[in-house]
Design an enzyme around this catalytic site. Sequence first.
Site, PDB file in Angstrom:
ATOM      1  N   CYS A 167      76.866  55.454  52.953  1.00  0.00           N
ATOM      2  CA  CYS A 167      77.506  54.260  52.402  1.00  0.00           C
ATOM      3  C   CYS A 167      78.796  54.552  51.648  1.00  0.00           C
ATOM      4  O   CYS A 167      79.560  53.632  51.350  1.00  0.00           O
ATOM      5  CB  CYS A 167      76.524  53.514  51.493  1.00  0.00           C
ATOM      6  SG  CYS A 167      75.079  52.874  52.360  1.00  0.00           S
ATOM      7  N   ASN A 182      74.361  44.161  53.291  1.00  0.00           N
ATOM      8  CA  ASN A 182      74.735  45.565  53.136  1.00  0.00           C
ATOM      9  C   ASN A 182      75.205  46.074  54.492  1.00  0.00           C
ATOM     10  O   ASN A 182      74.406  46.253  55.409  1.00  0.00           O
ATOM     11  CB  ASN A 182      73.522  46.362  52.637  1.00  0.00           C
ATOM     12  CG  ASN A 182      73.827  47.825  52.408  1.00  0.00           C
ATOM     13  OD1 ASN A 182      74.734  48.388  53.016  1.00  0.00           O
ATOM     14  ND2 ASN A 182      73.046  48.466  51.556  1.00  0.00           N
ATOM     15  N   HIS A 227      80.282  49.037  46.598  1.00  0.00           N
ATOM     16  CA  HIS A 227      79.424  48.990  47.791  1.00  0.00           C
ATOM     17  C   HIS A 227      78.444  47.852  47.602  1.00  0.00           C
ATOM     18  O   HIS A 227      77.833  47.713  46.547  1.00  0.00           O
ATOM     19  CB  HIS A 227      78.697  50.324  47.943  1.00  0.00           C
ATOM     20  CG  HIS A 227      77.573  50.286  48.931  1.00  0.00           C
ATOM     21  ND1 HIS A 227      77.703  49.755  50.198  1.00  0.00           N
ATOM     22  CD2 HIS A 227      76.270  50.706  48.825  1.00  0.00           C
ATOM     23  CE1 HIS A 227      76.547  49.862  50.834  1.00  0.00           C
ATOM     24  NE2 HIS A 227      75.673  50.422  50.023  1.00  0.00           N
TER      25      HIS A 227
END
Length: 338
Positions: free
Chosen positions: A124, A295, A265
């Site tokens: 990520c 996400n 994020h």
Amino acid sequence: MTDVAVGVGRTLLRIQGSGAVQPLQRVASEAIDARIGKPAGWTVANFAIRSRGVASGDETSSSFGASAAQLALDAAGWRPSDLDVIVAACGVMEQPIPGTACLIQRRLGLGGSGIPAFDINATCLSFLTALDTVAMGLATGRWRRALVVSADIASAALDFDDPEASVIFGDGAAAVAVEAIAGPSGLLGYRLETYGDGAELCQLEAGGTRLRPHDDLSGFLARSRFRMDGPGVFKATARRFPAFLERLLEGCRLTLDDIDVVVPHQASAAALEHLRRSLSGAGERVVDIFADHGNQIAASMPSALCAAIADGRLKRGDKALLVGTAAGVSLGGAVIRY
């Protein structure tokens, strides 16, 4: 661990163009509720996500990545041939070999150009790590114009028998065109910390060299789905985050009062709320696109960055804190002057 923040001072790096794309298909959370056998509204109530993009079979990481890249190039006023390097910063590759950057390069019509193209994977935090790598290449004069592309299709490996590890994810891509150019813009600091003791908390085990389909095909297929211990990840990262943020900002010789926009994020609604509480009065500066994006793995942070640029929240001269967590587990952050 050596206490070093890369880029104290400023590394010339100006974002000249940016762009983000999502799949054509939008899936409302009620459809996910039905798929996992939950009452309508369950996903919204438990995970605060309304909808997300889900890729069709003919939409790939490289097709998304090339589309986002072209938007970034158009915004910069560049032709693809103006690039000196292409870096794909994806959490999950389109295929193990060759790298996704090569596939994006070809889709941009540069397959015979010789322009270097390679992948960087920090799950990520791939975009953040790629941006720092590019900044170092710009600083040394190796490159002048670079393209960083993040594209991920989380839906390819979700297990809907485990709602916590499936319903929050979405697909998409984002890209930035960056240049070494004189002026106030730049990378003011970067930090990455990894704690491998938490490596088992987020895993996609198949697809590499450890599990071999000809040895145990059923086991290989079973481990081709993403697994996540959500509470474990949150605990492992949340307790370390305040000290990490302090080290990052100290390394940049900045405080939260100096930060105009926080671009995180988009891990989960709970993670974003924890971030707001951790920022001591700066929570209103957080860019939050989670409810309608989910996400998007490595594409989450640059998608949020593109949204902040597009809606005017991030203006020229502003300082942005890019921050997040990743499988591993890792914590990463950077400060840029846009």
